[in-house]
Design a protein around this motif. Structure first.
Motif, PDB file in Angstrom:
ATOM      1  N   ARG A  65      65.655 -18.077 -48.924  1.00 14.69           N
ATOM      2  CA  ARG A  65      65.324 -19.500 -49.035  1.00 14.69           C
ATOM      3  C   ARG A  65      64.626 -19.859 -50.347  1.00 14.69           C
ATOM      4  N   ASP A  66      64.525 -18.903 -51.249  1.00 11.81           N
ATOM      5  CA  ASP A  66      63.860 -19.135 -52.534  1.00 11.81           C
ATOM      6  C   ASP A  66      62.449 -19.683 -52.326  1.00 11.81           C
ATOM      7  N   CYS A  67      61.737 -19.042 -51.434  1.00 12.87           N
ATOM      8  CA  CYS A  67      60.380 -19.433 -51.071  1.00 12.87           C
ATOM      9  C   CYS A  67      59.385 -18.469 -51.710  1.00 12.87           C
ATOM     10  N   LEU A  68      58.441 -19.003 -52.480  1.00  9.67           N
ATOM     11  CA  LEU A  68      57.382 -18.160 -53.035  1.00  9.67           C
ATOM     12  C   LEU A  68      56.539 -17.624 -51.889  1.00  9.67           C
ATOM     13  N   LEU A  69      56.198 -16.348 -51.966  1.00  7.89           N
ATOM     14  CA  LEU A  69      55.440 -15.707 -50.904  1.00  7.89           C
ATOM     15  C   LEU A  69      54.224 -15.022 -51.491  1.00  7.89           C
ATOM     16  N   LEU A  70      53.051 -15.518 -51.153  1.00  6.09           N
ATOM     17  CA  LEU A  70      51.785 -14.919 -51.571  1.00  6.09           C
ATOM     18  C   LEU A  70      51.163 -14.241 -50.368  1.00  6.09           C
ATOM     19  N   LEU A  71      50.896 -12.945 -50.508  1.00  4.14           N
ATOM     20  CA  LEU A  71      50.236 -12.199 -49.439  1.00  4.14           C
ATOM     21  C   LEU A  71      48.856 -11.769 -49.903  1.00  4.14           C
ATOM     22  N   THR A  72      47.903 -11.761 -48.989  1.00  9.60           N
ATOM     23  CA  THR A  72      46.595 -11.187 -49.278  1.00  9.60           C
ATOM     24  C   THR A  72      46.403  -9.984 -48.367  1.00  9.60           C
ATOM     25  N   ALA A  73      45.694  -8.981 -48.866  1.00 10.46           N
ATOM     26  CA  ALA A  73      45.430  -7.777 -48.068  1.00 10.46           C
ATOM     27  C   ALA A  73      44.242  -7.034 -48.648  1.00 10.46           C
TER      28      ALA A  73
ATOM     29  N   VAL B  58      59.039 -20.622 -42.870  1.00 11.05           N
ATOM     30  CA  VAL B  58      59.512 -20.325 -44.228  1.00 11.05           C
ATOM     31  C   VAL B  58      60.335 -21.496 -44.755  1.00 11.05           C
ATOM     32  N   PRO B  59      59.773 -22.262 -45.710  1.00 15.06           N
ATOM     33  CA  PRO B  59      60.503 -23.421 -46.216  1.00 15.06           C
ATOM     34  C   PRO B  59      61.550 -23.040 -47.269  1.00 15.06           C
ATOM     35  N   HIS B  60      62.529 -23.893 -47.434  1.00 11.24           N
ATOM     36  CA  HIS B  60      63.515 -23.749 -48.518  1.00 11.24           C
ATOM     37  C   HIS B  60      62.858 -24.260 -49.795  1.00 11.24           C
ATOM     38  N   ASP B  61      62.949 -23.489 -50.876  1.00 13.99           N
ATOM     39  CA  ASP B  61      62.404 -23.887 -52.173  1.00 13.99           C
ATOM     40  C   ASP B  61      60.933 -24.290 -52.089  1.00 13.99           C
ATOM     41  N   GLY B  62      60.181 -23.613 -51.250  1.00 12.20           N
ATOM     42  CA  GLY B  62      58.771 -23.945 -51.085  1.00 12.20           C
ATOM     43  C   GLY B  62      57.879 -22.754 -51.337  1.00 12.20           C
ATOM     44  N   ALA B  63      56.778 -22.713 -50.608  1.00  9.06           N
ATOM     45  CA  ALA B  63      55.795 -21.649 -50.772  1.00  9.06           C
ATOM     46  C   ALA B  63      55.121 -21.359 -49.438  1.00  9.06           C
ATOM     47  N   LEU B  64      54.672 -20.123 -49.297  1.00  7.44           N
ATOM     48  CA  LEU B  64      54.036 -19.669 -48.072  1.00  7.44           C
ATOM     49  C   LEU B  64      52.970 -18.643 -48.417  1.00  7.44           C
ATOM     50  N   VAL B  65      51.853 -18.691 -47.699  1.00  7.52           N
ATOM     51  CA  VAL B  65      50.781 -17.707 -47.857  1.00  7.52           C
ATOM     52  C   VAL B  65      50.628 -16.957 -46.539  1.00  7.52           C
ATOM     53  N   ILE B  66      50.645 -15.632 -46.607  1.00  8.18           N
ATOM     54  CA  ILE B  66      50.366 -14.786 -45.449  1.00  8.18           C
ATOM     55  C   ILE B  66      49.066 -14.045 -45.750  1.00  8.18           C
ATOM     56  N   GLU B  67      48.061 -14.290 -44.948  1.00  8.83           N
ATOM     57  CA  GLU B  67      46.756 -13.673 -45.185  1.00  8.83           C
ATOM     58  C   GLU B  67      46.560 -12.452 -44.287  1.00  8.83           C
TER      59      GLU B  67
END
Length: 146
Positions: A118-126, A84-93
């Motif tokens: 951490r103000d990290c954008l989080l995109l999840l797919t399901a 999980v980055p600070h001020d970044g983005a993450l995708v959980i599939e």
């Protein structure tokens, strides 16, 4: 008896935004994807059945935003700090699979909170909504405000 001809049409996998076919069925999802300031607490859940383009969207969004991509079933609490980055983005599939992997749902719970911290954008797919994920976490997926 006729014989069917086959052609080897294999090519590189389509993985960019320009390769994605925008239709009435996915137009709203793409519009929301491009407006992360509207995502509740910086999180977005992209739902759809198998083969509907969730992974394609996640792949090009990750590329455009410098996001790491991770399968939900592979989540581990001890790896979250690096994931999980600070001020970044993450995708959980394939988030619908967290209830099937030991430790993944606890890791998802902590990742959920850490992404806000951490103000990290989080995109999840399901493939299904959180209520159907089989989670045994003390806080229900509805409490995660997806």
């Amino acid at each position: 008896m006729s014989r069917q001809l086959t052609f080897d049409l294999a090519g590189p996998p389509a993985s960019s935004r320009s390769d994605f076919l925008v239709t009435a069925a996915n137009r709203d999802a793409l519009a929301m994807l491009d407006r992360p300031e509207l995502w509740p607490q910086g999180r977005l859940l992209l739902l759809g059945g198998p083969g509907t383009g969730k992974s394609h969207i996640a792949r090009f969004w990750a590329g455009e935003n410098g996001a790491l991509r991770q399968q939900a079933a592979a989540l581990r609490i001890d790896a979250l700090d690096d994931l999980v980055p600070h001020d970044g983005a993450l995708v959980i599939e394939d988030a619908h699979r967290i209830g099937l992997a030991a430790g993944a749902e606890q890791a998802m719970f902590h990742l959920w909170n850490l992404s806000v911290e951490r103000d990290c954008l989080l995109l999840l797919t399901a493939q299904s909504p959180p209520r159907d994920w089989g989670s045994r976490c003390p806080i229900s997926p509805r409490g995660w405000r997806l």
